[in-house]
Each structure stands twice: as structure tokens, then as C-alpha cells.
Design a protein around this motif. Structure first.
Motif, PDB file in Angstrom:
ATOM      1  N   LYS A  32       0.828  -1.162   0.051  1.00  0.00           N
ATOM      2  CA  LYS A  32       0.074  -0.156   0.029  1.00  0.00           C
ATOM      3  C   LYS A  32       0.858   1.251   0.107  1.00  0.00           C
ATOM      4  O   LYS A  32       0.437   2.422  -0.268  1.00  0.00           O
ATOM      5  CB  LYS A  32      -0.932  -0.136   1.205  1.00  0.00           C
ATOM      6  N   PRO A  55      -0.291   1.708  -7.861  1.00  0.00           N
ATOM      7  CA  PRO A  55      -1.615   1.283  -7.154  1.00  0.00           C
ATOM      8  C   PRO A  55      -1.569  -0.177  -7.180  1.00  0.00           C
ATOM      9  O   PRO A  55      -0.722  -0.793  -8.032  1.00  0.00           O
ATOM     10  CB  PRO A  55      -2.707   1.717  -8.146  1.00  0.00           C
ATOM     11  N   GLN A  56      -2.149  -0.777  -6.107  1.00  0.00           N
ATOM     12  CA  GLN A  56      -1.898  -2.023  -6.033  1.00  0.00           C
ATOM     13  C   GLN A  56      -2.257  -3.185  -6.965  1.00  0.00           C
ATOM     14  O   GLN A  56      -1.905  -4.146  -7.239  1.00  0.00           O
ATOM     15  CB  GLN A  56      -2.678  -2.721  -4.762  1.00  0.00           C
ATOM     16  N   GLU A  57      -3.491  -2.519  -7.510  1.00  0.00           N
ATOM     17  CA  GLU A  57      -4.152  -3.276  -8.833  1.00  0.00           C
ATOM     18  C   GLU A  57      -3.111  -3.209 -10.033  1.00  0.00           C
ATOM     19  O   GLU A  57      -3.386  -3.901 -10.974  1.00  0.00           O
ATOM     20  CB  GLU A  57      -5.554  -2.590  -9.110  1.00  0.00           C
TER      21      GLU A  57
END
Length: 288
Positions: free
Chosen positions: A159, A164-166
Motif C-alpha cells: 500500500k 496502485p496495488q491493482e
């Protein structure tokens, strides 16, 4: 004619003094390394042997007179723990450490957690070698049903990453590792090197191989560096420091050097290569 030019270049390089020196290493043996499983982005601490490897690495670097100004690691514990142990052995615990997911091990996708020798038995040693070592072959991606998917993608460390995590990878080839590593190398590590700092990078087998391929590819066109085809045969043992000597343009003055007892290092390299092979008992009796 080209062979003559290569010889002249290598002779000149041998007489040049290194402007910059960089030490790179694969972390000490991890718990899953001992179990011969694809560890990848699953966070594992060092095994007891891995702790000893890191400590011995620190002792050896201290004996050689290395003094580090800055250390870079991945965000995985085995990389960070290795750096801590090395600095402790060297009496340099105060040296700053910077960590980034861009130095993480290669993302092995759906292969994560599987035993390499069992995979070799089921899919063949050559296929496992291609999955482990080739430059541009990507293993099957990890899915949400994978037993370690939630553990990886719910981890708080991601995080804090710069994407971004995605957008984090679900599987990677070595080429993908190099692509995500290069911005960090160019924007973070190179400026520190050029400022004159002595740097240690405590990374992983594949992030280290990717970086070696890039840096040694910067040798003048007269020498080939590490090709896409040859990288499959580059093996890095755990806990063994690698020295790169670079000129003012960060071009290497020669191939990387393993520091330490060369006979022991070659034995360690063979152990790593054998991880992806079917055990002799399994070859004789596949039910074993």
C-alpha cells in the motif's frame, strides 16, 4: 578483426582504475529455498543457514575493507534481514537502508509455493529451467483462488508502493523484472553511485540477474555482455557478494566477480542449478 578489437578493449579496460564500485548480492538462504519451493513475493525470513551465510558475507566484506555509505533492498524480509546481518558483522549498522518493491524477487505467478523438483518431474526439467531462468517467458499468472494471493496483495507494504496495488504484477518474466527495476536504478541508485557513495544492493536471484544483464550490457559494443539467450545460464548462489567495477559512465570494466572461495562458490552454484532437477530417486521411481 572484431576479435582483435575485443582483445585491445579488454587490455585497455584491465589497465583502467574503477571510478565506481558496486556490491550486489542475492540474500541468504530463505526458509522456502531450503524446501525448494518457488518463494517469490511470499514473505519469508532467512533459514538458520541463511543467517550464517549473511553473517559470513559481512565478515568477508569487512576483511576486504569495504565501507558502505548506502544500502538498497527489496521490501521482502529476507532481503532486509540479510542487509542487517551484513552491516552488523561489519560494524556499520548506522548505514542508511532504502527499500523498494522494484528490487523484489521475480513474481512467479501461479508457480508460487510449488516444489521445483516436483514440477520438474511433472513438466520436465527443461520447462522448469525456462520458467526459472529464461529472459522473456512468463509463467501462468496468479489468480484470486491461489492459496497465497490474499497474503501477497493484502500486505500493507504494497500500500506504500509507487504504483496502485491493482497495477502490481500477477506474473513476470525476467524482462518484466528488468522493466520495473530500471526506473529505480536510473532515478535512485545511479545518482547515489555518481555522487561517490559505496553502495550495497541486497536483492534476490532474479532482480540481481536482471540488473547484471543491464549493467554488463553497457560494456562497449566490442563485447557482448549477457545476451537474452545466455542469461538462462547465469546462476547466483545465496549470500555471495558480487563486485562490479565501473568507469565514469557506469560501464563495467569487466565481467562481475564473485567474492570468496571460488571452489565453494562453484559448489553453491551447482546446488542452485540442481533445485530445478528431478531427484535421482524420483527418476528411478516417480511414485517416491
Amino acid at each position: 578483426m572484431q576479435e582483435l578489437c575485443v582483445g585491445i578493449f579488454l587490455g585497455e579496460a584491465a589497465t583502467k582504475m574503477a571510478k565506481y564500485r558496486l556490491v550486489l548480492l542475492r540474500h541468504g538462504e530463505g526458509a522456502w529455498t531450503k524446501e525448494n519451493r518457488f518463494c517469490s513475493w511470499v514473505d519469508q525470513k532467512l533459514s538458520s543457514d541463511g543467517i550464517k551465510e549473511a553473517q559470513n558475507c559481512g565478515k568477508h566484506l569487512k576483511a576486504l575493507g569495504f565501507e558502505f555509505d548506502l544500502v538498497f533492498t527489496s521490501v521482502l524480509s529476507r532481503s532486509i534481514q540479510t542487509a542487517w546481518l551484513i552491516l552488523e558483522e561489519m560494524g556499520q549498522e548506522w548505514v542508511p537502508i532504502q527499500s523498494s518493491w522494484r528490487l523484489n524477487e521475480r513474481h512467479y505467478g501461479a508457480l508460487i509455493g510449488l516444489n521445483r523438483a516436483e514440477m520438474a518431474l511433472n513438466h520436465g526439467e527443461e520447462q522448469v529451467k525456462i520458467w526459472r531462468r529464461s529472459y522473456d517467458v512468463t509463467p501462468p499468472p496468479i489468480s484470486e483462488s491461489h492459496p497465497y494471493y490474499a497474503e501477497i496483495y493484502n500486505d500493507r507494504r504494497y500500500k506504500c508502493s509507487d504504483v496502485p496495488q491493482e497495477n502490481l504484477p500477477k506474473a513476470e518474466s525476467l524482462k518484466d523484472v528488468l522493466d520495473r527495476l530500471l526506473p529505480y536504478w536510473n532515478e535512485k541508485i545511479v545518482p547515489e553511485l555518481k555522487s561517490g557513495k559505496m553502495i550495497l544492493i541486497s536483492a534476490h536471484g532474479n532482480s540481481s540477474r536482471a540488473l547484471l544483464k543491464h549493467v554488463e550490457g553497457l560494456i562497449l559494443w566490442l563485447t557482448p555482455g549477457i545476451s537474452d539467450e545466455d542469461i538462462i545460464n547465469v546462476t547466483l548462489p545465496t549470500g555471495v557478494p558480487i563486485l562490479l567495477e565501473l568507469d565514469e559512465n557506469l560501464h563495467p570494466l569487466g565481467p562481475h566477480q564473485f567474492l570468496g572461495d571460488q571452489e565453494a562458490i562453484q559448489a553453491a552454484i551447482k546446488r542452485v542449478e540442481d533445485q530445478g532437477k528431478v531427484k535421482s530417486a524420483e527418476k528411478l521411481n516417480p511414485s517416491v
